[in-house]
Scaffold this active site. Sequence first.
Site, PDB file in Angstrom:
ATOM      1  N   THR A 155       0.816  -1.214   0.000  1.00  0.00           N
ATOM      2  CA  THR A 155       0.000   0.000   0.000  1.00  0.00           C
ATOM      3  C   THR A 155       0.848   1.261   0.000  1.00  0.00           C
ATOM      4  O   THR A 155       0.464   2.279  -0.570  1.00  0.00           O
ATOM      5  CB  THR A 155      -0.928  -0.029   1.235  1.00  0.00           C
ATOM      6  OG1 THR A 155      -1.880  -1.068   1.031  1.00  0.00           O
ATOM      7  CG2 THR A 155      -1.668   1.272   1.429  1.00  0.00           C
ATOM      8  N   SER A 214       1.612  -7.476  -0.354  1.00  0.00           N
ATOM      9  CA  SER A 214       2.429  -8.382   0.456  1.00  0.00           C
ATOM     10  C   SER A 214       1.777  -9.729   0.711  1.00  0.00           C
ATOM     11  O   SER A 214       2.419 -10.635   1.251  1.00  0.00           O
ATOM     12  CB  SER A 214       2.834  -7.723   1.770  1.00  0.00           C
ATOM     13  OG  SER A 214       1.769  -7.665   2.669  1.00  0.00           O
ATOM     14  N   THR A 226       1.526  -4.130   4.385  1.00  0.00           N
ATOM     15  CA  THR A 226       1.403  -4.371   5.828  1.00  0.00           C
ATOM     16  C   THR A 226       0.844  -5.754   6.167  1.00  0.00           C
ATOM     17  O   THR A 226       0.956  -6.200   7.301  1.00  0.00           O
ATOM     18  CB  THR A 226       0.497  -3.312   6.481  1.00  0.00           C
ATOM     19  OG1 THR A 226      -0.789  -3.354   5.855  1.00  0.00           O
ATOM     20  CG2 THR A 226       1.101  -1.921   6.350  1.00  0.00           C
TER      21      THR A 226
HETATM   22  N1  ASP Z   1      -2.761  -5.277   0.859  1.00  0.00           N
HETATM   23  C1  ASP Z   1      -1.678  -4.504   1.312  1.00  0.00           C
HETATM   24  C2  ASP Z   1      -0.419  -5.315   1.327  1.00  0.00           C
HETATM   25  O1  ASP Z   1      -0.112  -5.964   2.301  1.00  0.00           O
HETATM   26  C3  ASP Z   1      -1.937  -3.902   2.632  1.00  0.00           C
HETATM   27  C4  ASP Z   1      -0.942  -2.856   2.953  1.00  0.00           C
HETATM   28  O2  ASP Z   1       0.102  -2.763   2.404  1.00  0.00           O
HETATM   29  O3  ASP Z   1      -1.248  -2.078   3.876  1.00  0.00           O
HETATM   30  O4  ASP Z   1       0.286  -5.283   0.348  1.00  0.00           O
END
Ligand code: ASP
Length: 333
Positions: A14, A63, A97
């Site tokens: 993100t 991720s 995240t």
């Molecule tokens: N879907 C995202 C990821 O983990 C969530 C984020 O990065 O906050 O790539």
Amino acid sequence: MALPKIAIIGTGGTISGVGRDRLDFYEYGTSGRFMKVDELIAGVPELPRVAEIVSIPYKNVGSTEIGPADWLALVGIIHETAAADPTIAGFVITHGTATLEETAYFLNLAVKVPSPVVVVGAMRPSSALGADGGLNLLNACRVAGCPQARGMGVMVVLNDEINAARDVAKTSNYRVHTFISRDFGLLGYADADRVQFYRKPLRRAAPDTEFDVSGLKALPRVDIIPAYAGADATLVEAVVKAGAKGIISAGFPSGSPSPAQKKALVQAAESGVAVVQSSRSGSGRVIDDKVALRDAGFVAADSLTAQKARILLMLALTVTSDRDDLRRIFDEY
Ligand code: ASP
């Protein structure tokens, strides 16, 4: 005074996500649009005020797509970059995240260079109103370049807070204050005036660990089995059949599987699969109980969450399968 040289390794997430407009806070995930790490860096023109930046593109993915092969690759990139340029003071990895705490804990156990390593993400895409990624990235670079950050193991920096990779977890789906070390608290703050640490982790961490992943192409398979009311043996039997070398039982708090799962896990342990008992509560220790755990052939996960216990067991199984040695490892890390 010369600014610290910081290598930023981009993996996506993100923090580099691009949405439809400034109010796109969740659908950006399906667009698959990510800024390249160089664009992400260019989007924070204040970075050269805190560090000399070297950018290392690795991937541009959410991720949920990051896994053990990436963990091994990232360790390789850090080691090679540090060897090629000894003037690099620290490393920052930009990351989604969802699995950030897992990558951070793997690096915490496997990186062999003494320079600080910081994993950073964001809860709002770069294009959103109130995007948090720019400041998080700046703060991550300040922490990675800070002499006091040495000896802290791998750190996670978001929302001005510095947490230890071992202890931190994503605790909320959308709030920017999501990364919290529930049982042990944060290490310090990246405040406007300075980076301020208050404590140092005692558990063994990078670079002082016994795990050497150089040359490894894959890690032993370890699966997680969640406990839920009435759970039968199906999942345990399936992962054993799939070739699991280890199983993490994410048990009912304070750390026990359902009766049917327990029977299957005892059988798995007897057949040589390493079984580690954690708790699904996400807080508190699992105690190395003689009757419930030792006599069943299980190892206690101590205060690690199931997903962190899995990573420690994957690495532990690269050096030993002896139960007492595994118990020592879960006591030390
Ligand atoms: N879907 C995202 C990821 O983990 C969530 C984020 O990065 O906050 O790539």
